[in-house]
Scaffold this motif. Structure first.
Motif, short mmCIF file in Angstrom:
data_model
loop_
_atom_site.label_atom_id
_atom_site.label_comp_id
_atom_site.label_asym_id
_atom_site.label_seq_id
_atom_site.Cartn_x
_atom_site.Cartn_y
_atom_site.Cartn_z
N ARG A 271 0.79 -1.32 -0.24
CA ARG A 271 0.02 -0.12 -0.04
C ARG A 271 0.84 1.43 0.03
O ARG A 271 2.03 1.16 0.35
CB ARG A 271 -0.82 0.10 1.18
CG ARG A 271 -0.24 0.19 2.58
CD ARG A 271 0.40 -1.00 3.16
NE ARG A 271 0.65 -0.63 4.55
CZ ARG A 271 1.53 -1.27 5.22
NH1 ARG A 271 2.45 -1.90 4.65
NH2 ARG A 271 1.53 -1.19 6.57
N CYS A 272 0.26 2.43 -0.23
CA CYS A 272 1.13 3.48 -0.41
C CYS A 272 1.00 4.34 0.77
O CYS A 272 -0.05 4.53 1.49
CB CYS A 272 0.38 4.47 -1.67
SG CYS A 272 0.96 3.87 -3.15
N LYS A 273 2.11 5.04 1.05
CA LYS A 273 2.09 6.10 2.43
C LYS A 273 3.02 7.06 1.94
O LYS A 273 4.07 6.91 1.89
CB LYS A 273 2.53 5.30 3.61
CG LYS A 273 1.33 4.34 4.20
CD LYS A 273 1.80 3.97 5.39
CE LYS A 273 0.61 3.05 6.00
NZ LYS A 273 -0.45 3.70 6.24
N THR A 274 2.53 8.11 1.78
CA THR A 274 3.46 9.37 1.18
C THR A 274 3.34 10.43 2.43
O THR A 274 4.10 11.54 2.10
CB THR A 274 3.14 9.94 -0.03
OG1 THR A 274 2.06 10.12 -0.05
CG2 THR A 274 3.29 8.71 -1.15
N ASP A 275 2.64 10.42 3.21
CA ASP A 275 2.55 11.57 4.18
C ASP A 275 3.32 11.88 5.09
O ASP A 275 3.41 12.99 5.94
CB ASP A 275 0.71 11.61 4.60
CG ASP A 275 0.53 10.52 5.30
OD1 ASP A 275 1.26 9.42 5.22
OD2 ASP A 275 -0.40 10.44 6.04
N THR A 276 3.66 10.60 5.76
CA THR A 276 4.87 10.60 6.81
C THR A 276 6.14 10.01 6.44
O THR A 276 6.21 8.99 5.88
CB THR A 276 4.34 9.72 8.03
OG1 THR A 276 2.67 10.04 8.10
CG2 THR A 276 5.02 9.71 9.09
N PRO A 277 7.51 10.50 6.79
CA PRO A 277 8.44 10.14 6.52
C PRO A 277 8.84 8.87 7.21
O PRO A 277 8.36 8.69 8.53
CB PRO A 277 9.47 11.12 7.05
CG PRO A 277 8.80 12.03 7.74
CD PRO A 277 7.33 11.91 7.54
N HIS A 278 9.46 8.03 6.65
CA HIS A 278 9.99 6.62 7.53
C HIS A 278 11.08 7.00 8.33
O HIS A 278 12.12 7.94 8.01
CB HIS A 278 10.64 5.68 6.36
CG HIS A 278 10.65 4.50 7.08
ND1 HIS A 278 11.97 4.22 7.72
CD2 HIS A 278 10.12 3.33 7.14
CE1 HIS A 278 11.94 2.80 8.14
NE2 HIS A 278 10.82 2.37 7.70
#
Length: 871
Positions: A271-278
């Motif tokens: 799944r995509c997650k772009t709002d929070t940095p790893h």
């Protein structure tokens, strides 16, 4: 052969003897020749052995202590044991579960285990069990332990959590051979996913969440399921870029949308997650694998041979195997064990974080938290945790546990090694004595049975503080013993208008025999400039619900009185103790210093804070203002009752505790009260206080038979004749009971039934499953077995009474020793009559506490019988 007898190893003579014996002995690195006797003997030795005077004893002791650190959970054989043959229990200590022989295909030197926590919170006691088991098998087989952080969800993960976990593992004496992150393999996981898509084993879906959930529930295939490989690859590329189109998509495995196991209905793998940095890679990656996909692939890549996982994920085990096969990965053995569950305890990191974020606790190390740091701050020892894991082992039987057991284990660890100090409540009474005009001091042992702890200074003076409770119990002219000083006569007792003791006068009788006194009193010298001001802090559970559910509203189940404080006056030497020191306050219990009297940079002392260490008991000696552990939410002796404390002061923001259910009074008592039979009402009270041994074994009222409802039934995983049951007895939480009914009744015939349960038997392990009572049944002439069903109208939690018998309070726990067991004496008198009515010695047995007329006898089912199945 360390089973031979030696003198005390705390003495020079004993060390000399064992040193001479070991001079001609050798031992193998790795502990191949070590026995339990080695560890028992080494535990008796001093922490420091002179290497010049006793070199062989010191070498042996260091070797044994190193083995203990390397193999904390290993069950060492007793000297002369034949070895781990089938059925041999010689390697197991009392209450220890079986640990060896449970890893399929395990080979010495080739086993690799892994502990894969998500860095989204602090380690809790459930994690500790998993980490210790993984570490045990890695060390036992001389293999490898990997700690891998499952950092696949950047929205929940922090470096703070990762660092705390590494610290906690070190505290638990777990030293991994390798530390890795799932994110170390993100590139390989992307390649593996592309390969699955190309094989037609995965597809990219843009169905919205709610629709996807509904389709999975109904077994309806997604509109995207039959897309071309090319379209799926294009979409996956958009996901990896984090484009606007890619953000609407996820990758799903093409498994089986009709599978009755809904976990296998095309699960999401990316799944995509772009709002929070790893927390490690920033915004480098836009799409992340799920645990279900990443874990098996990385297990195979890292060489894991045995993946230990809690049985709650049993439905996902076929998915794990599917991923390994679909990606062409090597086989990894899945080994399951029961999840650790405690009553009134939250183990969800998301919910624990809610308490932290909303300020209900000090932090992740709050003593009310089940985190490793929380329980250690409350006084738990690492050795206590290790022994607790030993009792659980790799059992697959899932049951709700009380905290009593683990704290009782911990008490055994700390009792022999913690120093003793006196303290009295701040409403203490001054006892004026004919003691020394000026204070005098003498040295006293810190522990009556442990000389290694050394000595402490004890100050004697003519005026001393004693507890108000002790003062109220004294009589003029009585002789009492002042602990560590001697006897004294109480000459005068002054009280105020309310009867409260205000002053005592007495005289010393140092030559008096302590055996002549009934009261042994602890005391504190009245030196107001030297005594230590103390806050005694005791904790109840954070929540009022025994078993937590995913959809619980935490606002509605917070215990508003989970912290209780008592001001006290302590021994002057308490000021010298640093934070983390464990002690015993005489006649009070065990405590750990949570805040020292002297803080860094400050010259003046402050009230020190001592946190009560639970000891697993329902009663303690001590100040009236203590919190009685039997009243705590979820304690074994007060399940379902509200928290209470006598004369204790709630901490800030505390209010009256919320009751989480109460045990109903049996209707028999109500019936007597309403009937106005004052003699019958008063008489039980007079007799109920008698000690159990003073009441005859034939007294039927010693049995606590209660009406219960079977909530859940399932086959015992390790015993073919047993069922495991959860039964509601109206106590606020269900009891777990094992019954030998599997050959007689079907699960569906039992679930939802009202039954009679003998509820005051001592809990015991039934093939790894804790059974907390006995289900009562009847056996017919043809051998058929039926449950004892209470009559219509019976309520859960009501006590079963007997006709013609005065029902006093039952025993708290029935004695089960031969010749002292009431049940064995009473059992032959429990029969059914021609109408299948339960009787005792011919008298009708009822849940209403009154005689049964003939019409009732004809209408009711039986309750009791001589044919019993259960414990």
């Amino acid at each position: 052969d360390m089973a031979r007898a030696f003198g005390s190893l705390k003495t020079e003579a004993g060390l000399k003897e064992i040193n001479s014996y070991l001079a001609a002995e050798s031992y193998v690195c790795g502990g191949a020749t070590a026995t339990q006797e080695d560890f028992d003997l080494a535990a008796q030795t001093s922490s420091h052995i002179d290497p010049a005077q006793f070199p062989h004893a010191r070498r042996w002791c260091q070797h044994i202590r190193t083995l203990k650190l390397q193999f904390p959970l290993k069950q060492w054989p007793r000297a002369g044991a034949k070895g781990p043959e089938k059925g041999d229990k010689s390697e197991k200590g009392k209450d220890q579960a079986k640990l060896e022989g449970l890893l399929p295909g395990a080979e010495m030197g080739k086993v690799c285990t892994r502990f894969p926590p998500e860095p989204s919170g602090y380690l809790h006691i459930g994690h500790a069990k998993a980490a210790m088991l993984n570490n045990h098998y890695a060390r036992h087989y001389k293999g490898k332990l990997i700690v891998r952080f499952d950092d696949t969800n950047p929205s929940k993960e922090k470096m703070e959590f990762e660092e705390s976990m590494i610290k906690d593992l070190a505290t638990l004496q777990i030293k991994p051979d390798q530390i890795s992150h799932t994110s170390d393999y993100f590139d390989q996981l992307q390649v593996a996913m592309e390969a699955l898509i190309k094989k037609g084993k995965a597809y990219v879906d843009d169905t919205d969440v709610d629709t996807m959930r509904a389709e999975r529930d109904k077994g309806t295939a997604s509109k995207c399921r039959e897309q071309t490989v090319e379209e799926n690859l294009r979409r996956f590329a958009e996901m990896l870029k984090g484009s606007e189109e890619g953000l609407t998509m996820c990758v799903r495995a093409k498994m089986d949308m009709k599978n009755p196991n809904k976990c296998l209905r095309d699960p999401v793998f990316y799944r995509c997650k772009t709002d929070t940095p790893h927390h490690k890679h920033g915004f480098k990656y836009k799409a992340y694998p799920t645990y279900d996909f990443a874990c098996p692939v990385v297990d195979a890549l890292e060489g894991v041979t045995h993946a230990l996982r809690t049985i709650e994920y049993k439905d996902r085990a076929p998915m794990y195997d599917w991923v390994l096969e679909a990606t062409g990965s090597r086989k990894v053995e899945m080994v399951e064990f029961a999840k650790t569950q405690f009553s009134y305890t939250i183990l969800s990191k998301r919910k624990l974080a809610w308490f932290v974020d909303n300020g209900y606790v000090d932090g992740w190390d709050d003593p009310r938290f089940p985190t490793v740091q929380g329980v250690l701050r409350r006084g738990m020892t690492v050795e206590g945790l290790q022994d607790f894991v030993l009792t659980q082992g790799m059992s697959k039987a899932t049951n709700m546990m009380e905290w009593d057991k683990i704290w009782a284990i911990n008490k055994q660890k700390i009792d022999p090694i913690v120093p003793r100090y006196p303290a009295v409540a701040d409403d203490a009474v001054v006892l004026h004595l004919d003691g020394p005009a000026e204070p005098v001091s003498k040295m006293e042992k810190k522990h009556p049975k442990n000389d290694e702890l050394g000595e402490k200074l004890m100050i004697q003076c003519k005026d001393i503080y004693v507890d108000q409770e002790d003062a109220a119990a004294m009589e003029e002219g009585e002789q009492v013993t002042l602990l560590h000083w001697g006897n004294a006569f109480v000459d005068k007792i002054s009280v105020d208008a309310t009867g409260k003791v205000t002053e005592l006068k007495g005289r010393l009788n140092i030559e008096g025999n302590v055996k002549d006194t009934k009261k042994k009193i602890h005391w504190v010298p009245k030196l107001d400039q030297q005594v230590t001001q103390v806050i005694l802090r005791e904790f109840d559970h954070l929540v009022t619900k025994p078993k937590m559910e995913d959809d619980d509203d935490l606002n509605g189940i917070i215990n508003p009185q989970s912290v209780m404080e008592t001001k006290a006056i302590g021994d002057p030497l308490l000021k010298t103790l640093p934070k983390g020191t464990k002690i015993q306050l005489e006649r009070r219990g065990y405590y750990i210093v949570d805040k020292a009297a002297f803080q860094p940079g400050r010259l003046q002392s402050e009230p020190m804070v001592l946190v009560k260490i639970p000891d697993g008991k329902s009663k303690d000696m001590g100040m009236k203002s203590k919190v009685d552990p039997s009243k705590l939410q979820g304690s074994a002796s007060q399940k379902g009752a509200p928290s209470e404390a006598a004369s204790a002061t709630p901490s800030a923001a505390a209010a009256s505790p919320k009751p989480n259910g109460s045990v109903k009074s049996d209707k028999g008592k109500d019936a007597k009260s309403e009937g106005g039979d004052k003699k019958e009402k008063a008489k039980p009270k007079a007799k109920a206080g008698a000690k159990a041994e003073e009441r005859p074994l034939e007294d039927f009222s010693r049995l606590n038979i209660k009406v219960g409802k079977i909530v859940k039934v399932w086959p015992h995983p390790n015993a073919e004749k047993l069922y495991c049951e959860e039964i509601d007895l109206g106590e606020g939480q269900v009891r777990t009971i094992a019954s030998g009914l599997r050959a007689h009744l079907k699960q569906e015939e039992m679930e939802g039934q009202l039954v009679a349960v003998l509820a005051n038997l001592k809990p015991r392990k039934m093939q790894g499953f804790e059974s907390q009572g006995m289900v009562m049944c009847a056996t017919g002439a043809a051998g058929n077995v039926e449950l004892m069903q209470p009559p219509a109208g019976a309520q859960v939690g009501e006590r079963v009474l007997a006709e013609g018998i005065e029902m006093l309070e039952p025993d708290e726990k029935l004695n089960e020793k031969t010749g002292k067991a009431p049940w064995e004496v009473l059992r032959p008198g429990c029969k059914t009559n021609d109408s299948k009515q339960g009787t005792y010695n011919g008298g009708c047995v009822d849940d209403l506490g009154r005689p049964c007329d003939l019409q009732e006898r004809r209408q009711r089912d039986y309750l009791l019988s001589a044919g019993i199945l259960g414990l």
